[in-house]
Write a protein that holds these residues in place. Structure first.
Motif, PDB file in Angstrom:
ATOM      1  N   PRO A 194       1.026  -1.215   0.007  1.00 30.44           N
ATOM      2  CA  PRO A 194      -0.001  -0.065  -0.033  1.00 30.44           C
ATOM      3  C   PRO A 194       0.936   1.168   0.111  1.00 30.44           C
ATOM      4  CG  PRO A 194      -0.805  -1.428   1.584  1.00 30.44           C
ATOM      5  CD  PRO A 194       0.641  -2.154   1.102  1.00 30.44           C
ATOM      6  N   GLY A 195       1.870   1.267   0.870  1.00 25.81           N
ATOM      7  CA  GLY A 195       2.848   2.596   0.712  1.00 25.81           C
ATOM      8  C   GLY A 195       3.113   2.839  -0.509  1.00 25.81           C
ATOM      9  N   ALA A 196       3.614   1.974  -1.456  1.00 21.42           N
ATOM     10  CA  ALA A 196       4.114   2.116  -2.733  1.00 21.42           C
ATOM     11  C   ALA A 196       3.100   2.244  -4.054  1.00 21.42           C
ATOM     12  CB  ALA A 196       5.368   1.091  -3.213  1.00 21.42           C
ATOM     13  N   HIS A 197       1.980   1.758  -3.728  1.00 19.81           N
ATOM     14  CA  HIS A 197       0.811   1.602  -4.497  1.00 19.81           C
ATOM     15  C   HIS A 197       1.216   0.446  -5.655  1.00 19.81           C
ATOM     16  CE1 HIS A 197      -3.125   2.528  -6.286  1.00 19.81           C
ATOM     17  NE2 HIS A 197      -2.636   2.624  -7.346  1.00 19.81           N
ATOM     18  N   ILE A 198       1.655  -0.724  -5.181  1.00 19.18           N
ATOM     19  CA  ILE A 198       2.253  -1.605  -6.021  1.00 19.18           C
ATOM     20  C   ILE A 198       1.294  -3.040  -5.624  1.00 19.18           C
ATOM     21  CG2 ILE A 198       4.084  -2.934  -6.833  1.00 19.18           C
ATOM     22  CD1 ILE A 198       5.916  -0.812  -6.085  1.00 19.18           C
ATOM     23  N   CYS A 199       0.997  -3.432  -6.761  1.00 14.25           N
ATOM     24  CA  CYS A 199       0.191  -4.908  -6.801  1.00 14.25           C
ATOM     25  C   CYS A 199       1.031  -5.784  -7.670  1.00 14.25           C
ATOM     26  CB  CYS A 199      -1.208  -4.578  -7.367  1.00 14.25           C
ATOM     27  SG  CYS A 199      -2.218  -6.483  -7.211  1.00 14.25           S
ATOM     28  N   ARG A 200       1.254  -6.935  -7.106  1.00 13.76           N
ATOM     29  CA  ARG A 200       2.306  -7.747  -7.920  1.00 13.76           C
ATOM     30  C   ARG A 200       1.424  -9.169  -7.788  1.00 13.76           C
ATOM     31  NH1 ARG A 200       6.580  -5.088  -5.608  1.00 13.76           N
ATOM     32  NH2 ARG A 200       7.997  -3.970  -7.397  1.00 13.76           N
ATOM     33  N   LEU A 201       1.479  -9.902  -9.083  1.00 11.72           N
ATOM     34  CA  LEU A 201       0.991 -11.255  -8.955  1.00 11.72           C
ATOM     35  C   LEU A 201       2.123 -12.102  -9.628  1.00 11.72           C
ATOM     36  CD1 LEU A 201      -1.346 -13.386  -8.973  1.00 11.72           C
ATOM     37  CD2 LEU A 201      -1.787 -12.847 -11.464  1.00 11.72           C
ATOM     38  N   ASP A 202       2.660 -13.046  -8.788  1.00 12.36           N
ATOM     39  CA  ASP A 202       3.867 -13.910  -9.064  1.00 12.36           C
ATOM     40  C   ASP A 202       4.896 -12.768  -9.442  1.00 12.36           C
ATOM     41  OD1 ASP A 202       2.450 -16.223  -8.662  1.00 12.36           O
ATOM     42  OD2 ASP A 202       1.712 -16.356 -10.843  1.00 12.36           O
ATOM     43  N   GLY A 203       5.223 -11.865  -8.736  1.00 16.21           N
ATOM     44  CA  GLY A 203       6.214 -11.019  -9.075  1.00 16.21           C
ATOM     45  C   GLY A 203       5.914  -9.944 -10.169  1.00 16.21           C
ATOM     46  N   GLN A 204       4.678 -10.434 -10.882  1.00 13.74           N
ATOM     47  CA  GLN A 204       4.697  -9.165 -11.974  1.00 13.74           C
ATOM     48  C   GLN A 204       3.657  -7.953 -11.587  1.00 13.74           C
ATOM     49  OE1 GLN A 204       2.084 -11.209 -15.084  1.00 13.74           O
ATOM     50  NE2 GLN A 204       1.690  -9.302 -16.313  1.00 13.74           N
ATOM     51  N   SER A 205       4.114  -6.684 -11.723  1.00 10.63           N
ATOM     52  CA  SER A 205       3.300  -5.697 -11.364  1.00 10.63           C
ATOM     53  C   SER A 205       1.948  -5.322 -12.334  1.00 10.63           C
ATOM     54  CB  SER A 205       4.142  -4.376 -11.627  1.00 10.63           C
ATOM     55  OG  SER A 205       3.292  -3.404 -11.234  1.00 10.63           O
ATOM     56  N   ILE A 206       0.905  -5.378 -11.510  1.00  8.15           N
ATOM     57  CA  ILE A 206      -0.465  -5.042 -12.273  1.00  8.15           C
ATOM     58  C   ILE A 206      -0.733  -3.685 -11.847  1.00  8.15           C
ATOM     59  CG2 ILE A 206      -3.000  -5.696 -12.133  1.00  8.15           C
ATOM     60  CD1 ILE A 206      -1.947  -8.484 -10.879  1.00  8.15           C
ATOM     61  N   PRO A 207      -0.964  -2.952 -12.809  1.00  3.23           N
ATOM     62  CA  PRO A 207      -1.558  -1.429 -12.606  1.00  3.23           C
ATOM     63  C   PRO A 207      -2.968  -1.311 -12.172  1.00  3.23           C
ATOM     64  CG  PRO A 207      -1.427  -1.885 -15.076  1.00  3.23           C
ATOM     65  CD  PRO A 207      -0.973  -3.046 -14.344  1.00  3.23           C
ATOM     66  N   LEU A 208      -3.157  -0.896 -11.148  1.00  6.74           N
ATOM     67  CA  LEU A 208      -4.495  -0.632 -10.662  1.00  6.74           C
ATOM     68  C   LEU A 208      -4.683   0.833 -10.227  1.00  6.74           C
ATOM     69  CD1 LEU A 208      -4.757  -3.618  -8.050  1.00  6.74           C
ATOM     70  CD2 LEU A 208      -5.259  -3.542 -10.361  1.00  6.74           C
ATOM     71  N   THR A 209      -5.944   1.240 -10.296  1.00  5.63           N
ATOM     72  CA  THR A 209      -6.369   2.540 -10.051  1.00  5.63           C
ATOM     73  C   THR A 209      -6.533   2.423  -8.280  1.00  5.63           C
ATOM     74  OG1 THR A 209      -8.710   2.166  -9.860  1.00  5.63           O
ATOM     75  CG2 THR A 209      -7.794   2.832 -12.053  1.00  5.63           C
ATOM     76  N   ALA A 210      -6.682   3.720  -7.875  1.00  3.86           N
ATOM     77  CA  ALA A 210      -6.689   3.892  -6.457  1.00  3.86           C
ATOM     78  C   ALA A 210      -7.857   3.068  -6.033  1.00  3.86           C
ATOM     79  CB  ALA A 210      -6.559   5.354  -5.915  1.00  3.86           C
ATOM     80  N   THR A 211      -8.845   3.161  -6.420  1.00  6.41           N
ATOM     81  CA  THR A 211     -10.220   2.485  -5.872  1.00  6.41           C
ATOM     82  C   THR A 211      -9.980   0.973  -6.244  1.00  6.41           C
ATOM     83  OG1 THR A 211     -11.500   4.597  -6.700  1.00  6.41           O
ATOM     84  CG2 THR A 211     -12.741   2.225  -6.289  1.00  6.41           C
ATOM     85  N   GLU A 212      -9.388   0.418  -7.233  1.00 11.33           N
ATOM     86  CA  GLU A 212      -9.025  -0.974  -7.349  1.00 11.33           C
ATOM     87  C   GLU A 212      -8.148  -1.569  -6.412  1.00 11.33           C
ATOM     88  OE1 GLU A 212      -9.779  -0.501 -12.251  1.00 11.33           O
ATOM     89  OE2 GLU A 212      -7.797  -0.964 -11.412  1.00 11.33           O
ATOM     90  N   PHE A 213      -7.143  -0.762  -6.203  1.00  6.44           N
ATOM     91  CA  PHE A 213      -6.291  -1.170  -5.070  1.00  6.44           C
ATOM     92  C   PHE A 213      -6.701  -1.281  -3.859  1.00  6.44           C
ATOM     93  CE2 PHE A 213      -2.702  -1.120  -2.392  1.00  6.44           C
ATOM     94  CZ  PHE A 213      -1.715  -1.703  -3.053  1.00  6.44           C
ATOM     95  N   THR A 214      -7.645  -0.149  -3.270  1.00  6.24           N
ATOM     96  CA  THR A 214      -8.349  -0.322  -2.363  1.00  6.24           C
ATOM     97  C   THR A 214      -9.353  -1.408  -1.799  1.00  6.24           C
ATOM     98  OG1 THR A 214      -8.156   2.150  -1.968  1.00  6.24           O
ATOM     99  CG2 THR A 214      -9.789   1.315  -0.605  1.00  6.24           C
ATOM    100  N   LEU A 215     -10.072  -1.850  -3.032  1.00  9.34           N
ATOM    101  CA  LEU A 215     -10.847  -2.790  -3.087  1.00  9.34           C
ATOM    102  C   LEU A 215     -10.254  -4.105  -3.003  1.00  9.34           C
ATOM    103  CD1 LEU A 215     -13.976  -3.568  -3.561  1.00  9.34           C
ATOM    104  CD2 LEU A 215     -13.503  -3.290  -5.994  1.00  9.34           C
TER     105      LEU A 215
END
Length: 225
Positions: A136-157
């Protein structure tokens, strides 16, 4: 914080701009889609209030182009209370919408609510669930190490689901967690963001990660495999 206000109606720009300034925001305005794109790149606003019915480039196209390079929160303004238009806007990455006519007070409240959840203090700990890791601090989502770009709302959800993976969340609970308990956000808005989130996870190789338990709510599935 800086707001980019985009609308081709000078009277509405003046009215809403004044309301935002009185609420303590700095306001930059644009009268068409091309100017909006220039200001979005140059001014780096904290949030964009974007009319759909713009000359030259409409709000959908402006949103699409902005989303290729930025996850800045976007609040759509629309004179058309058309479900297809509203869902399309949310699926293109908008965070919320307000239908005209609206009161400036309502719009300011929506702006504050979006900024509260997207710009407030973020947890410093990293969350993980199976193949998914959230920072959350860096607003980074990863799946198997691969970064997935998410909007702020998608990330919070997604964070709300990952934080309590064994829990089935009702739609009311998710709306309260993501938008606030006093929010007027509808189920269709939540469903649009869930659809976007599912699509991004599926594109990254994790289909069916988010499950709808009919008549109960939403939960994230075991995705260790």
């Amino acid at each position: 914080m800086k707001i980019l206000l985009v609308d081709d109606d000078p009277g509405l720009r003046d009215l809403v701009g004044l309301a935002l300034e009185r609420a303590g925001f700095r306001v930059v305005t644009a009268s068409d889609g091309q100017i909006a794109l220039t200001h979005a790149a140059r001014e780096t606003p904290d949030l964009i209030v974007l009319d759909i019915g713009l000359p030259e480039l409409d709000g959908f196209e402006v949103c699409r182009r902005i989303r290729t390079r930025s996850e800045v929160p976007i609040l759509f303004l629309t004179a058309r209370d058309d479900e297809i238009d509203l869902i399309l806007g949310l699926e293109m990455g908008a965070d919320d919408y307000v239908t005209k006519p609206f009161s400036p007070r309502e719009l300011v409240a929506r702006v504050r609510a979006i900024l509260k959840r997207t710009s407030g203090p973020r947890p410093t700990f990293v969350m993980s669930h199976g193949r998914i890791t959230l920072d959350p601090g860096a607003h980074i989502c990863r799946l198997d190490g691969q970064s997935i770009p998410l909007t702020a709302t998608e990330f919070t959800l997604l964070a709300a689901l990952v934080e309590r993976p064994s829990q089935i969340h009702s739609r009311a609970q998710l709306i309260g967690t993501v938008w606030g308990t006093s929010s007027q956000v509808s189920d269709r808005t939540l469903d649009s963001h869930l659809r976007n989130l599912r699509g991004k996870l599926a594109q990254a190789g994790c289909a069916n990660a988010i499950e709808t338990v009919h008549g109960v709510g939403i939960r994230i599935q075991d995705i260790t495999a």
